[in-house]
Scaffold this motif. Structure first.
Motif, PDB file in Angstrom:
ATOM      1  N   GLU A  53      -1.902  23.757   5.730  1.00  0.00           N
ATOM      2  CA  GLU A  53      -2.354  22.561   6.445  1.00  0.00           C
ATOM      3  C   GLU A  53      -2.847  21.475   5.502  1.00  0.00           C
ATOM      4  O   GLU A  53      -2.582  20.292   5.718  1.00  0.00           O
ATOM      5  N   LYS A  54      -3.565  21.873   4.470  1.00  0.00           N
ATOM      6  CA  LYS A  54      -4.080  20.864   3.534  1.00  0.00           C
ATOM      7  C   LYS A  54      -2.937  20.195   2.779  1.00  0.00           C
ATOM      8  O   LYS A  54      -2.914  18.963   2.629  1.00  0.00           O
ATOM      9  N   ALA A  55      -1.975  20.990   2.305  1.00  0.00           N
ATOM     10  CA  ALA A  55      -0.818  20.410   1.616  1.00  0.00           C
ATOM     11  C   ALA A  55      -0.042  19.490   2.546  1.00  0.00           C
ATOM     12  O   ALA A  55       0.399  18.410   2.140  1.00  0.00           O
ATOM     13  N   ALA A  56       0.096  19.907   3.813  1.00  0.00           N
ATOM     14  CA  ALA A  56       0.825  19.087   4.788  1.00  0.00           C
ATOM     15  C   ALA A  56       0.107  17.778   5.075  1.00  0.00           C
ATOM     16  O   ALA A  56       0.749  16.738   5.296  1.00  0.00           O
ATOM     17  N   SER A  57      -1.226  17.801   5.064  1.00  0.00           N
ATOM     18  CA  SER A  57      -1.981  16.572   5.332  1.00  0.00           C
ATOM     19  C   SER A  57      -1.877  15.579   4.181  1.00  0.00           C
ATOM     20  O   SER A  57      -1.912  14.366   4.381  1.00  0.00           O
ATOM     21  N   ILE A  58      -1.735  16.086   2.968  1.00  0.00           N
ATOM     22  CA  ILE A  58      -1.631  15.219   1.785  1.00  0.00           C
ATOM     23  C   ILE A  58      -0.200  14.743   1.580  1.00  0.00           C
ATOM     24  O   ILE A  58       0.050  13.578   1.250  1.00  0.00           O
ATOM     25  N   TYR A  59       0.746  15.647   1.802  1.00  0.00           N
ATOM     26  CA  TYR A  59       2.168  15.347   1.579  1.00  0.00           C
ATOM     27  C   TYR A  59       2.951  15.674   2.854  1.00  0.00           C
ATOM     28  O   TYR A  59       3.737  16.643   2.886  1.00  0.00           O
ATOM     29  N   PRO A  60       2.770  14.902   3.918  1.00  0.00           N
ATOM     30  CA  PRO A  60       3.403  15.241   5.207  1.00  0.00           C
ATOM     31  C   PRO A  60       4.932  15.274   5.166  1.00  0.00           C
ATOM     32  O   PRO A  60       5.553  16.001   5.943  1.00  0.00           O
ATOM     33  N   GLU A 115      -9.990  16.225  -9.074  1.00  0.00           N
ATOM     34  CA  GLU A 115      -9.818  17.598  -8.618  1.00  0.00           C
ATOM     35  C   GLU A 115      -8.421  18.086  -8.964  1.00  0.00           C
ATOM     36  O   GLU A 115      -7.436  17.423  -8.656  1.00  0.00           O
ATOM     37  N   GLU A 116      -8.349  19.227  -9.604  1.00  0.00           N
ATOM     38  CA  GLU A 116      -7.057  19.841  -9.915  1.00  0.00           C
ATOM     39  C   GLU A 116      -7.242  21.348 -10.106  1.00  0.00           C
ATOM     40  O   GLU A 116      -8.361  21.836 -10.251  1.00  0.00           O
ATOM     41  N   TYR A 162      -3.932  18.884  -3.819  1.00  0.00           N
ATOM     42  CA  TYR A 162      -4.637  17.716  -4.358  1.00  0.00           C
ATOM     43  C   TYR A 162      -3.671  16.535  -4.412  1.00  0.00           C
ATOM     44  O   TYR A 162      -2.472  16.720  -4.658  1.00  0.00           O
ATOM     45  N   PRO A 163      -4.163  15.317  -4.224  1.00  0.00           N
ATOM     46  CA  PRO A 163      -3.273  14.138  -4.131  1.00  0.00           C
ATOM     47  C   PRO A 163      -2.837  13.593  -5.484  1.00  0.00           C
ATOM     48  O   PRO A 163      -2.753  12.380  -5.687  1.00  0.00           O
ATOM     49  N   THR A 164      -2.534  14.473  -6.407  1.00  0.00           N
ATOM     50  CA  THR A 164      -2.241  14.090  -7.790  1.00  0.00           C
ATOM     51  C   THR A 164      -1.068  13.132  -7.900  1.00  0.00           C
ATOM     52  O   THR A 164      -1.087  12.192  -8.719  1.00  0.00           O
ATOM     53  N   TYR A 165      -0.029  13.321  -7.082  1.00  0.00           N
ATOM     54  CA  TYR A 165       1.178  12.503  -7.240  1.00  0.00           C
ATOM     55  C   TYR A 165       1.053  11.113  -6.626  1.00  0.00           C
ATOM     56  O   TYR A 165       2.012  10.333  -6.664  1.00  0.00           O
ATOM     57  N   ASN A 225      -1.588   9.375  -7.861  1.00  0.00           N
ATOM     58  CA  ASN A 225      -2.326   8.750  -8.968  1.00  0.00           C
ATOM     59  C   ASN A 225      -1.405   7.812  -9.757  1.00  0.00           C
ATOM     60  O   ASN A 225      -0.342   8.235 -10.223  1.00  0.00           O
ATOM     61  N   PRO A 226      -1.778   6.546  -9.934  1.00  0.00           N
ATOM     62  CA  PRO A 226      -0.897   5.585 -10.622  1.00  0.00           C
ATOM     63  C   PRO A 226      -0.542   5.994 -12.047  1.00  0.00           C
ATOM     64  O   PRO A 226       0.594   5.759 -12.493  1.00  0.00           O
ATOM     65  N   GLN A 227      -1.494   6.590 -12.767  1.00  0.00           N
ATOM     66  CA  GLN A 227      -1.216   6.986 -14.148  1.00  0.00           C
ATOM     67  C   GLN A 227      -0.256   8.175 -14.198  1.00  0.00           C
ATOM     68  O   GLN A 227       0.627   8.233 -15.055  1.00  0.00           O
ATOM     69  N   VAL A 228      -0.433   9.117 -13.290  1.00  0.00           N
ATOM     70  CA  VAL A 228       0.492  10.247 -13.216  1.00  0.00           C
ATOM     71  C   VAL A 228       1.894   9.743 -12.897  1.00  0.00           C
ATOM     72  O   VAL A 228       2.890  10.176 -13.495  1.00  0.00           O
TER      73      VAL A 228
END
Length: 244
Positions: A20-27, A150-151, A201-204, A206-209
């Motif tokens: 669920e958490k992954a789906a909420s960040i990357y639907p 967070e990672e 985590y919403p890493t992707y 991130n503008p620098q990433v």
């Protein structure tokens, strides 16, 4: 490459359907977010594990300049035939960007020839990614470091061959360090392993990433040249007949 770069983003696409958490960040899947952040002139193709031939048909791969790979819980489901297909394309010049838990993918382990094992811990700690090779093209537009609040932690020892070029090193809040940006050449293909990108985590975003991944795609794109010839070769210069 003046003609533009054809990039294919491959995602296992399982966590986003199960967690669920992954789906909420990357639907719509991590692959779609990575594609949104890719600032490269050319075409972008998306492919996932559950498609026929995992979305990596011969036609798709033959038209791919750089392949981006994200996998985690289903490495074993990737067909060996497809792994070999990707492997041969890398040797012939296709670039490969391996993200996060892709370190345990069949293709990365095949290319590295080692276990690619490491330490890990998932508690959502801060990661600081230090640039240790500031003159490298992958670091263009990046400051001294990138901070991710967070990672998941990855720690040494990372069982990989010595990188041809070490571009980035991570430090984690718990004290560990990790070689998080590693460059290799295999055959005519260039490979970049980039550590961050845990699915919860919403890493992707991130503008620098996103900048680093875009830079890596440009760096890994194949050059225009003929594939080397191997096997028995005739002499280039005149020489005595040595067959007798």
């Amino acid at each position: 490459m003046s003609k533009g770069i054809n990039a294919t983003i491959w995602n296992e696409y399982r966590h986003e359907k199960m967690n669920e958490k992954a789906a909420s960040i990357y639907p719509q899947g991590m692959h779609t977010v990575i594609a949104e952040g890719l600032k490269v002139k050319g075409n972008i193709t998306l492919a996932t594990l559950d498609e026929p031939e995992h979305g990596l048909t011969e036609e798709v791969l033959n038209n791919t300049d750089v392949l981006i790979w994200w996998g985690h819980i289903a490495h074993g489901e990737v067909q060996d035939e497809i792994v070999e297909r990707v492997y041969q394309r890398v040797l012939k010049g296709m670039g490969l960007i391996v993200l996060h838990s892709g370190h345990f993918s069949k293709i990365f382990k095949k290319l590295m020839g080692t276990s690619c094992d490491l330490k890990w811990r998932e508690v959502g700690e801060k990661e600081r990614i230090w640039v240790v090779n500031p003159g490298h093209p992958i670091t263009e537009g990046i400051g001294e470091y990138v901070v991710l609040p967070e990672e998941e932690m990855y720690g040494e020892h990372f069982d990989i061959p010595q990188p041809d070029e070490l571009v980035m090193v991570s430090w984690f809040e718990g004290g560990e360090v990790f070689r998080s940006g590693c460059c290799y050449t295999r055959g005519m293909g260039k490979i970049f392993y980039f550590r961050p990108g845990h699915e919860t985590y919403p890493t992707y975003y991130n503008p620098q990433v996103r900048k680093i991944i875009s830079n890596a795609v440009k760096w890994a794109a194949p050059i225009e040249r003929e594939y080397p010839r191997y096997g028995n070769a005739q002499p280039l210069e005149s020489m005595e007949d040595k067959s007798q």
